[in-house]
Design a protein around this motif. Structure first.
Motif, short mmCIF file in Angstrom:
data_model
loop_
_atom_site.label_atom_id
_atom_site.label_comp_id
_atom_site.label_asym_id
_atom_site.label_seq_id
_atom_site.Cartn_x
_atom_site.Cartn_y
_atom_site.Cartn_z
N VAL A 185 60.61 -41.57 -19.80
CA VAL A 185 59.55 -41.71 -20.39
C VAL A 185 59.22 -41.00 -21.68
CG1 VAL A 185 57.02 -41.62 -19.75
CG2 VAL A 185 58.65 -41.75 -17.85
N LEU A 186 58.77 -41.92 -22.69
CA LEU A 186 58.80 -41.25 -23.83
C LEU A 186 57.30 -40.54 -24.05
CD1 LEU A 186 59.57 -44.51 -26.27
CD2 LEU A 186 60.90 -42.59 -25.70
N ALA A 187 57.48 -39.35 -24.65
CA ALA A 187 56.38 -38.49 -24.75
C ALA A 187 55.29 -38.91 -25.81
CB ALA A 187 56.93 -36.99 -24.90
N GLY A 188 54.13 -38.51 -25.52
CA GLY A 188 53.25 -38.92 -26.46
C GLY A 188 52.02 -39.81 -25.64
N SER A 189 51.00 -40.07 -26.80
CA SER A 189 50.10 -40.95 -26.33
C SER A 189 49.87 -42.11 -27.50
CB SER A 189 48.71 -39.96 -26.60
OG SER A 189 48.51 -39.38 -27.77
N PRO A 194 49.72 -44.61 -36.26
CA PRO A 194 49.74 -45.48 -35.21
C PRO A 194 51.00 -46.39 -35.05
CG PRO A 194 47.61 -45.54 -35.77
CD PRO A 194 48.39 -45.33 -37.04
N ALA A 195 51.52 -46.75 -35.94
CA ALA A 195 52.74 -47.92 -36.02
C ALA A 195 53.98 -47.34 -35.76
CB ALA A 195 52.82 -48.69 -37.38
N VAL A 196 54.04 -45.92 -36.13
CA VAL A 196 55.30 -45.15 -35.92
C VAL A 196 55.77 -44.60 -34.56
CG1 VAL A 196 56.70 -43.34 -36.94
CG2 VAL A 196 55.45 -44.55 -38.49
N THR A 197 56.71 -45.00 -34.04
CA THR A 197 57.16 -44.79 -32.76
C THR A 197 58.19 -43.80 -32.62
OG1 THR A 197 58.64 -46.49 -32.56
CG2 THR A 197 56.47 -46.89 -31.83
N ASP A 198 59.12 -43.55 -33.58
CA ASP A 198 60.17 -42.57 -33.48
C ASP A 198 60.14 -42.05 -35.06
OD1 ASP A 198 60.47 -45.28 -31.94
OD2 ASP A 198 62.32 -43.96 -30.97
N LEU A 199 60.69 -40.83 -35.20
CA LEU A 199 60.97 -40.17 -36.40
C LEU A 199 62.27 -39.51 -36.22
CD1 LEU A 199 60.59 -39.09 -39.06
CD2 LEU A 199 59.09 -37.27 -38.27
N HIS A 204 56.17 -41.32 -30.54
CA HIS A 204 56.58 -40.94 -29.02
C HIS A 204 58.07 -40.16 -28.98
CE1 HIS A 204 53.78 -43.72 -27.75
NE2 HIS A 204 54.22 -44.58 -28.28
N ALA A 205 58.69 -40.28 -30.13
CA ALA A 205 60.14 -39.44 -30.01
C ALA A 205 60.51 -38.86 -31.46
CB ALA A 205 61.19 -40.52 -29.54
#
Length: 490
Positions: free
Chosen positions: A16-20, A324-329, A25-26
């Motif tokens: 489960v990816l962390a974050g809201s 809000p568009a960025v899910t992973d860095l 998320h990652a």
């Protein structure tokens, strides 16, 4: 090796990816050091965990000349258990070992898709696949252009990505198919003497055209991977790149390009669920004396200092957590390459010692947990030309100067209007498109102020306005209209 056998008895449930909502998320790295380490990555993944990171993108090279198509067999089998034990989600970035593989062989596309299918079946715990890498660069995809100079790479890549999307989803609908992995820059010059490449905005435009021409009624990706490197590691984070390229401050260009290319189709845009994966980013740093023994060769680019890198990396975490568009860095790398001709952008030096950026990133992740602590980034697609403006000179509009933040075309016309009444839009459109009054058409380069060529001035008496229509070069449905003040011809 499980890939060749393509069998496994147990699957690990997706992490489960962390974050809201609206948060990264990652956090993680794009790095193969764990895969190659003698301990299978145990210490490597432990460091990611210490940083608060939860993701590692690992490269898988495909070569149909090798048994099973996979270079370095066995390494993935060895490293995945250590990643799982440390709570690290593994992303597989899969691409061809040579840039002409898909264009030199009519069967390569099907072979590659079959390879991905076997990977997904053999490693069901892996739920994220990046298909290809920087297809807008000749290092990874050739040719970039056809003999007549028209774009070639995006069309070929669209076919590949669509096939791979279908194959991976047939294995497991929960797999996240990540497309592109675009380089941040390209010259759009089919006649360039070196590195003839495609800018990210133009590549996405061509990708959308190929998708539309195919008649496809399914998506081709769940997320788009992007590499917003700076033009130089001496640049501050705020500098960005000129259009149609895009750095960290210019991610709106990528979002707009996707909207222009795919809105109204089955492929989601960033406003309808597409995720933005920053899968590579980094600023290169110079070698410091105590660690110089761990490096070889000679530096070949301008580099920044360690304190500046640390400040930038901490800011990257905070800034992108507000998009809000960025899910992973994912940073490239955790650990420097030891050859100075390579990439020295790590949070650690080649001898394993921590740079200041290690603690800067660790602190920023702990503070944000991927959530925005500042002002959230807001973005909506443009309906007109981004940054488009026109200034008129003189009381009778004797000259006009246009400017835009993207390449555009323009059309001009003198349009007769009724005194003390607003100009009729239909009449203006007719004048601009049908030549009812002699209209001039031209180009407005991005970020340049351009004197416009005007048509012959009207000789019939009456009230007139000079109308200027700007249309985005990547989507001529996006138009902006500008009118001068009415003036009288007597």
């Amino acid at each position: 090796m499980r890939l060749l056998a393509a069998s496994i008895s147990a699957a690990l449930a997706a992490l489960v990816l962390a974050g809201s909502a609206g948060a990264v998320h990652a956090f993680g790295v794009t790095e193969d050091a764990g895969k190659y380490s003698r301990d299978g990555g145990a210490s490597f993944f432990g460091q990611l965990d210490d940083l608060g990171m939860t993701e590692n993108a690992i490269t898988i090279y495909w070569d149909p000349a090798l048994p099973g198509g996979m270079a370095e067999p066995g390494l993935l089998d060895r490293t995945l258990p250590y990643a799982r034990a440390a709570g690290i989600r593994v992303v597989l970035t899969v691409y061809a070992a040579r840039p002409r593989m898909f264009t030199d062989s009519p069967t390569a596309e099907a072979q590659f898709a079959s390879f991905l299918e076997r990977l997904a079946l053999a490693y069901p715990e892996v739920k994220d696949f990046v298909v290809g890498n920087e297809p807008n660069q000749p290092r990874f995809w050739q040719p970039q252009f056809h003999a007549d100079g028209s774009e070639a790479a995006a069309g070929g890549y669209e076919e590949l990505l669509a096939r791979c999307y279908d194959v991976l989803k047939s294995v497991d609908p929960s797999i996240r198919v990540v497309g592109l992995g675009l380089s941040e820059r390209g010259n759009d010059d089919p006649r360039a003497t070196s590195n003839s490449s495609t800018s990210p905005v133009r590549f996405i435009q061509a990708l959308g055209a190929a998708y539309y021409a195919s008649g496809r009624e399914r998506p081709i990706m769940d997320a788009l991977a992007y590499h917003p490197y700076p033009a130089s590691s001496t640049d501050p984070i705020a500098k960005g790149l000129p259009w149609p390229n895009a750095g960290v401050p210019n991610l709106d260009r990528i979002k707009q390009a996707v909207w222009d290319a795919f809105h109204g189709t089955a492929q989601p845009t960033f406003e309808s669920g597409l995720g933005l994966v920053v899968s590579e980013v980094g600023w290169q740093v110079g070698v410091v004396a105590p660690s110089a023994w761990a490096y070889s060769g000679r530096e070949n680019v301008a580099v920044t200092d360690e304190a500046t890198q640390a400040a930038i990396y901490g800011e990257l975490v905070r800034r992108l957590s507000c998009d809000p568009a960025v899910t992973d860095l994912l940073f490239l790398h955790l650990i420097d390459e030891s050859d100075l001709a390579g990439f020295q952008s790590g949070l650690e030096r080649a001898d394993g010692s921590h740079r200041p950026s290690y603690d800067a990133v660790k602190t920023a992740i702990a503070q944000t947990h991927g959530a925005c602590l500042g002002t959230p980034t807001t973005w909506r697609h443009a309906t007109g030309v981004v940054g488009g403006s026109v200034s008129f000179t003189g009381t009778r509009a004797r000259a006009a100067l246009a400017r835009a933040d993207e390449a555009a075309t323009y059309a001009t016309a003198f349009v007769r209007v009724a005194p003390k009444r607003r100009p009729n839009r239909a009449a203006i459109d007719r004048a601009l498109t049908s030549g009812t009054l002699a209209a001039e058409v031209g180009n407005v380069p991005a970020t340049a102020s351009t004197p416009l060529v005007l048509p012959a001035r009207p000789v019939r008496r009456g009230m007139y306005v000079l109308a200027v229509s700007l249309a985005a070069s990547t989507n001529d449905d996006r138009r902006s209209l500008f009118l001068s003040r009415p003036f009288r011809v007597s």
